[in-house]
Design a protein around this motif. Structure first.
Motif, PDB file in Angstrom:
ATOM      1  N   ARG A  30      -5.513  12.270 -10.458  1.00 37.95           N
ATOM      2  CA  ARG A  30      -5.646  11.669  -9.129  1.00 37.95           C
ATOM      3  C   ARG A  30      -4.712  10.467  -9.046  1.00 37.95           C
ATOM      4  O   ARG A  30      -4.665   9.652  -9.975  1.00 37.95           O
ATOM      5  CB  ARG A  30      -7.092  11.247  -8.875  1.00 37.95           C
ATOM      6  CG  ARG A  30      -8.036  12.427  -8.686  1.00 37.95           C
ATOM      7  CD  ARG A  30      -9.463  11.961  -8.510  1.00 37.95           C
ATOM      8  NE  ARG A  30     -10.021  11.481  -9.766  1.00 37.95           N
ATOM      9  CZ  ARG A  30     -11.228  10.938  -9.903  1.00 37.95           C
ATOM     10  NH1 ARG A  30     -11.997  10.771  -8.837  1.00 37.95           N
ATOM     11  NH2 ARG A  30     -11.662  10.552 -11.082  1.00 37.95           N
ATOM     12  N   VAL A  31      -4.013  10.349  -7.950  1.00 41.17           N
ATOM     13  CA  VAL A  31      -2.961   9.339  -7.850  1.00 41.17           C
ATOM     14  C   VAL A  31      -3.130   8.482  -6.603  1.00 41.17           C
ATOM     15  O   VAL A  31      -3.352   8.998  -5.497  1.00 41.17           O
ATOM     16  CB  VAL A  31      -1.556   9.995  -7.824  1.00 41.17           C
ATOM     17  CG1 VAL A  31      -0.467   8.925  -7.725  1.00 41.17           C
ATOM     18  CG2 VAL A  31      -1.348  10.869  -9.056  1.00 41.17           C
ATOM     19  N   SER A  32      -3.013   7.170  -6.804  1.00 44.46           N
ATOM     20  CA  SER A  32      -2.883   6.205  -5.710  1.00 44.46           C
ATOM     21  C   SER A  32      -1.506   5.575  -5.831  1.00 44.46           C
ATOM     22  O   SER A  32      -0.990   5.389  -6.943  1.00 44.46           O
ATOM     23  CB  SER A  32      -3.944   5.104  -5.802  1.00 44.46           C
ATOM     24  OG  SER A  32      -5.246   5.630  -5.859  1.00 44.46           O
ATOM     25  N   VAL A  33      -0.886   5.237  -4.720  1.00 41.91           N
ATOM     26  CA  VAL A  33       0.388   4.519  -4.754  1.00 41.91           C
ATOM     27  C   VAL A  33       0.251   3.245  -3.933  1.00 41.91           C
ATOM     28  O   VAL A  33      -0.444   3.221  -2.913  1.00 41.91           O
ATOM     29  CB  VAL A  33       1.556   5.371  -4.210  1.00 41.91           C
ATOM     30  CG1 VAL A  33       1.779   6.603  -5.074  1.00 41.91           C
ATOM     31  CG2 VAL A  33       1.340   5.768  -2.762  1.00 41.91           C
ATOM     32  N   LEU A  34       0.898   2.196  -4.406  1.00 38.17           N
ATOM     33  CA  LEU A  34       0.979   0.945  -3.651  1.00 38.17           C
ATOM     34  C   LEU A  34       2.414   0.765  -3.198  1.00 38.17           C
ATOM     35  O   LEU A  34       3.330   0.650  -4.026  1.00 38.17           O
ATOM     36  CB  LEU A  34       0.557  -0.249  -4.494  1.00 38.17           C
ATOM     37  CG  LEU A  34       0.667  -1.594  -3.768  1.00 38.17           C
ATOM     38  CD1 LEU A  34      -0.525  -1.780  -2.823  1.00 38.17           C
ATOM     39  CD2 LEU A  34       0.735  -2.758  -4.754  1.00 38.17           C
ATOM     40  N   THR A  35       2.638   0.758  -1.894  1.00 39.53           N
ATOM     41  CA  THR A  35       3.976   0.551  -1.339  1.00 39.53           C
ATOM     42  C   THR A  35       3.868  -0.335  -0.106  1.00 39.53           C
ATOM     43  O   THR A  35       2.772  -0.578   0.412  1.00 39.53           O
ATOM     44  CB  THR A  35       4.630   1.888  -0.927  1.00 39.53           C
ATOM     45  OG1 THR A  35       3.962   2.412   0.220  1.00 39.53           O
ATOM     46  CG2 THR A  35       4.570   2.903  -2.059  1.00 39.53           C
ATOM     47  N   ARG A  36       5.012  -0.758   0.378  1.00 39.93           N
ATOM     48  CA  ARG A  36       5.023  -1.544   1.611  1.00 39.93           C
ATOM     49  C   ARG A  36       4.824  -0.673   2.842  1.00 39.93           C
ATOM     50  O   ARG A  36       4.509  -1.175   3.923  1.00 39.93           O
ATOM     51  CB  ARG A  36       6.341  -2.314   1.720  1.00 39.93           C
ATOM     52  CG  ARG A  36       6.472  -3.428   0.688  1.00 39.93           C
ATOM     53  CD  ARG A  36       7.812  -4.121   0.770  1.00 39.93           C
ATOM     54  NE  ARG A  36       8.907  -3.210   0.423  1.00 39.93           N
ATOM     55  CZ  ARG A  36      10.183  -3.588   0.346  1.00 39.93           C
ATOM     56  NH1 ARG A  36      10.524  -4.838   0.606  1.00 39.93           N
ATOM     57  NH2 ARG A  36      11.113  -2.724   0.030  1.00 39.93           N
ATOM     58  N   GLY A  37       5.022   0.626   2.695  1.00 39.34           N
ATOM     59  CA  GLY A  37       4.796   1.543   3.812  1.00 39.34           C
ATOM     60  C   GLY A  37       5.803   1.420   4.935  1.00 39.34           C
ATOM     61  O   GLY A  37       5.529   1.790   6.078  1.00 39.34           O
ATOM     62  N   ARG A  38       6.997   0.939   4.621  1.00 44.42           N
ATOM     63  CA  ARG A  38       7.997   0.720   5.664  1.00 44.42           C
ATOM     64  C   ARG A  38       8.788   1.974   6.015  1.00 44.42           C
ATOM     65  O   ARG A  38       9.432   2.033   7.062  1.00 44.42           O
ATOM     66  CB  ARG A  38       8.952  -0.392   5.229  1.00 44.42           C
ATOM     67  CG  ARG A  38       8.259  -1.748   5.095  1.00 44.42           C
ATOM     68  CD  ARG A  38       9.237  -2.815   4.657  1.00 44.42           C
ATOM     69  NE  ARG A  38       8.582  -4.121   4.549  1.00 44.42           N
ATOM     70  CZ  ARG A  38       9.188  -5.230   4.123  1.00 44.42           C
ATOM     71  NH1 ARG A  38      10.472  -5.181   3.783  1.00 44.42           N
ATOM     72  NH2 ARG A  38       8.527  -6.360   4.049  1.00 44.42           N
ATOM     73  N   THR A  39       8.789   2.945   5.114  1.00 44.36           N
ATOM     74  CA  THR A  39       9.522   4.177   5.388  1.00 44.36           C
ATOM     75  C   THR A  39       8.602   5.365   5.136  1.00 44.36           C
ATOM     76  O   THR A  39       7.679   5.295   4.310  1.00 44.36           O
ATOM     77  CB  THR A  39      10.763   4.302   4.482  1.00 44.36           C
ATOM     78  OG1 THR A  39      10.347   4.219   3.104  1.00 44.36           O
ATOM     79  CG2 THR A  39      11.756   3.192   4.770  1.00 44.36           C
ATOM     80  N   PRO A  40       8.822   6.468   5.849  1.00 42.15           N
ATOM     81  CA  PRO A  40       7.988   7.664   5.634  1.00 42.15           C
ATOM     82  C   PRO A  40       8.173   8.184   4.216  1.00 42.15           C
ATOM     83  O   PRO A  40       9.227   7.994   3.584  1.00 42.15           O
ATOM     84  CB  PRO A  40       8.526   8.656   6.662  1.00 42.15           C
ATOM     85  CG  PRO A  40       9.294   7.842   7.645  1.00 42.15           C
ATOM     86  CD  PRO A  40       9.820   6.663   6.903  1.00 42.15           C
ATOM     87  N   ASP A  41       7.155   8.819   3.690  1.00 40.12           N
ATOM     88  CA  ASP A  41       7.284   9.451   2.381  1.00 40.12           C
ATOM     89  C   ASP A  41       6.970  10.925   2.499  1.00 40.12           C
ATOM     90  O   ASP A  41       6.428  11.382   3.510  1.00 40.12           O
ATOM     91  CB  ASP A  41       6.381   8.770   1.350  1.00 40.12           C
ATOM     92  CG  ASP A  41       4.899   9.003   1.630  1.00 40.12           C
ATOM     93  OD1 ASP A  41       4.456  10.162   1.513  1.00 40.12           O
ATOM     94  OD2 ASP A  41       4.186   8.034   1.948  1.00 40.12           O
ATOM     95  N   GLU A  42       7.326  11.671   1.463  1.00 40.39           N
ATOM     96  CA  GLU A  42       7.103  13.115   1.459  1.00 40.39           C
ATOM     97  C   GLU A  42       6.101  13.511   0.388  1.00 40.39           C
ATOM     98  O   GLU A  42       6.119  14.644  -0.112  1.00 40.39           O
ATOM     99  CB  GLU A  42       8.436  13.838   1.251  1.00 40.39           C
ATOM    100  CG  GLU A  42       9.451  13.568   2.363  1.00 40.39           C
ATOM    101  CD  GLU A  42      10.755  14.316   2.166  1.00 40.39           C
ATOM    102  OE1 GLU A  42      10.731  15.388   1.525  1.00 40.39           O
ATOM    103  OE2 GLU A  42      11.792  13.831   2.649  1.00 40.39           O
ATOM    104  N   LEU A  43       5.219  12.580   0.028  1.00 37.92           N
ATOM    105  CA  LEU A  43       4.208  12.880  -0.978  1.00 37.92           C
ATOM    106  C   LEU A  43       3.100  13.736  -0.374  1.00 37.92           C
ATOM    107  O   LEU A  43       2.843  13.684   0.830  1.00 37.92           O
ATOM    108  CB  LEU A  43       3.614  11.581  -1.522  1.00 37.92           C
ATOM    109  CG  LEU A  43       4.583  10.608  -2.199  1.00 37.92           C
ATOM    110  CD1 LEU A  43       3.843   9.352  -2.638  1.00 37.92           C
ATOM    111  CD2 LEU A  43       5.274  11.277  -3.389  1.00 37.92           C
ATOM    112  N   PRO A  44       2.414  14.510  -1.202  1.00 38.77           N
ATOM    113  CA  PRO A  44       1.304  15.332  -0.696  1.00 38.77           C
ATOM    114  C   PRO A  44       0.190  14.471  -0.091  1.00 38.77           C
ATOM    115  O   PRO A  44       0.021  13.297  -0.451  1.00 38.77           O
ATOM    116  CB  PRO A  44       0.815  16.062  -1.955  1.00 38.77           C
ATOM    117  CG  PRO A  44       1.984  16.060  -2.885  1.00 38.77           C
ATOM    118  CD  PRO A  44       2.702  14.772  -2.633  1.00 38.77           C
TER     119      PRO A  44
END
Length: 343
Positions: A30-44
């Protein structure tokens, strides 16, 4: 049976981080990511997305408050301010902290080969926040020290070679794959006897999974097969089916034409000041479970991705044609002293 882990990836949407997230998911974690969320991502969709800004220090990590994970993987830590904040915030929230560093931390970059116990550059001060070619290595040295101080045996430091493969935003390796795939005569640095060494991002990602599943600590170089430039060109030609013909040209001749490392990325003369960076020993990591795919597969998969993706420009085809024409005229006029070294 391997337990299902909860893993926090600091970063995780671009290139290396993306490959790490995909490898963790493929292994059932199980994965969590911490990002600024400024650009779209292509993660599931199954990836938990947390928002924060590490440049803000502890205040930018509020989303991590009150949470725990089995491990944290730091892909986006470039400055001590970023890394100290996250390492301290997660001290009691994760068991293992994996820090993605770089082979650029080594001081004696002309050493052959470079092992993990080679001397490091002097670390940058913790208040340095500007990442440049000059500060990149020293900043990572300080970041490594911080992680080691806080986590001790729970720290894993990974020092990758130049990372290659699909989704690479730097374009350094991809430049050569695309240029050779295009075919025809092309400008090639040196005489073919210098070396190219990269690590496929997917091999790096799979090693991260291995480290977490086996709870492996320590410091590891990550590097793929070491190929001569002549062999590298042959591998890419075979992988892409290209009819490409290298014009091997001495480095001093290239420099006289205004062509250097900015135009021909990856090239480091074996006897140069940084030649050891293309002789990175990954024996320790391989003993711990690092597996390496064939260079042909990295080249083929990179080309499959890059063919439909705009790439960064280094040496333009127009400029290359000008240099090749100049060298051809000099060869005709000047014979063996023109700097061309054969095909």
């Amino acid at each position: 049976m391997t337990p299902r882990l909860k893993v926090l990836v600091l970063g995780g949407t671009q290139f290396v981080g993306r490959h790490i997230v995909e490898a963790l998911l493929s292994a059932g974690h199980r994965v969590s990511v911490l990002t600024r969320g400024r650009t779209p991502d292509e993660l599931p969709d199954e990836v938990e997305r947390l928002r924060g800004d590490r440049d803000e220090g502890p205040a930018g990590l509020f989303a991590l408050s009150g949470r725990t994970w089995d491990a944290g993987v730091d892909v986006s830590g470039y400055t001590p301010r970023q890394v100290r904040a996250s390492a301290e915030a997660l001290r009691e929230a994760v068991h293992r902290y994996v820090f993605i560093s770089t082979a650029s931390v080594y001081a004696e970059q002309d050493r052959h080969p470079l092992h993990e116990d080679a001397p490091l550059l002097p670390g940058a001060a913790e208040d340095v926040t500007e990442v440049t070619g000059a500060t990149y290595g020293p900043l990572k040295v300080t970041c490594e020290r911080i992680v080691g101080e806080i986590y001790g045996e729970r720290a894993t430091i990974l020092r990758p070679q130049i990372v290659a493969g699909p989704y690479d935003p730097t374009g350094r390796y991809t430049f050569w794959i695309d240029r050779i795939a295009a075919g025809g005569d092309f400008l090639a640095p040196g005489d073919g006897s210098d070396f190219v060494q990269v690590i496929d991002a997917r091999d790096l990602a799979h090693f991260v999974v291995t480290v977490l599943q086996k709870d492996v600590g320590g410091v590891f170089n990550l590097a793929g097969p070491r190929l001569s430039w002549r062999d590298f060109v042959d591998v890419v030609r075979e992988a892409t089916g290209a009819d490409a013909r290298p014009t091997w040209t001495a480095a001093n001749t290239l420099a006289a034409q205004g062509v250097g490392g900015r135009e021909l990325p990856l090239y480091l003369p074996v006897r140069g000041e940084q030649g050891g960076l293309m002789d990175l020993d990954s024996g320790r990591a391989q003993a711990a479970g690092l597996t390496l795919r064939e260079p042909r597969q990295t080249a083929r998969d990179t080309r499959s991705w890059s063919a439909g993706t705009p790439q960064r420009t280094f040496l333009t085809r127009e400029r290359e044609a000008e240099v090749l024409a100049t060298l051809a005229r000099r060869e005709t006029a000047g014979g063996p002293d023109c700097g061309l070294l054969g095909s």
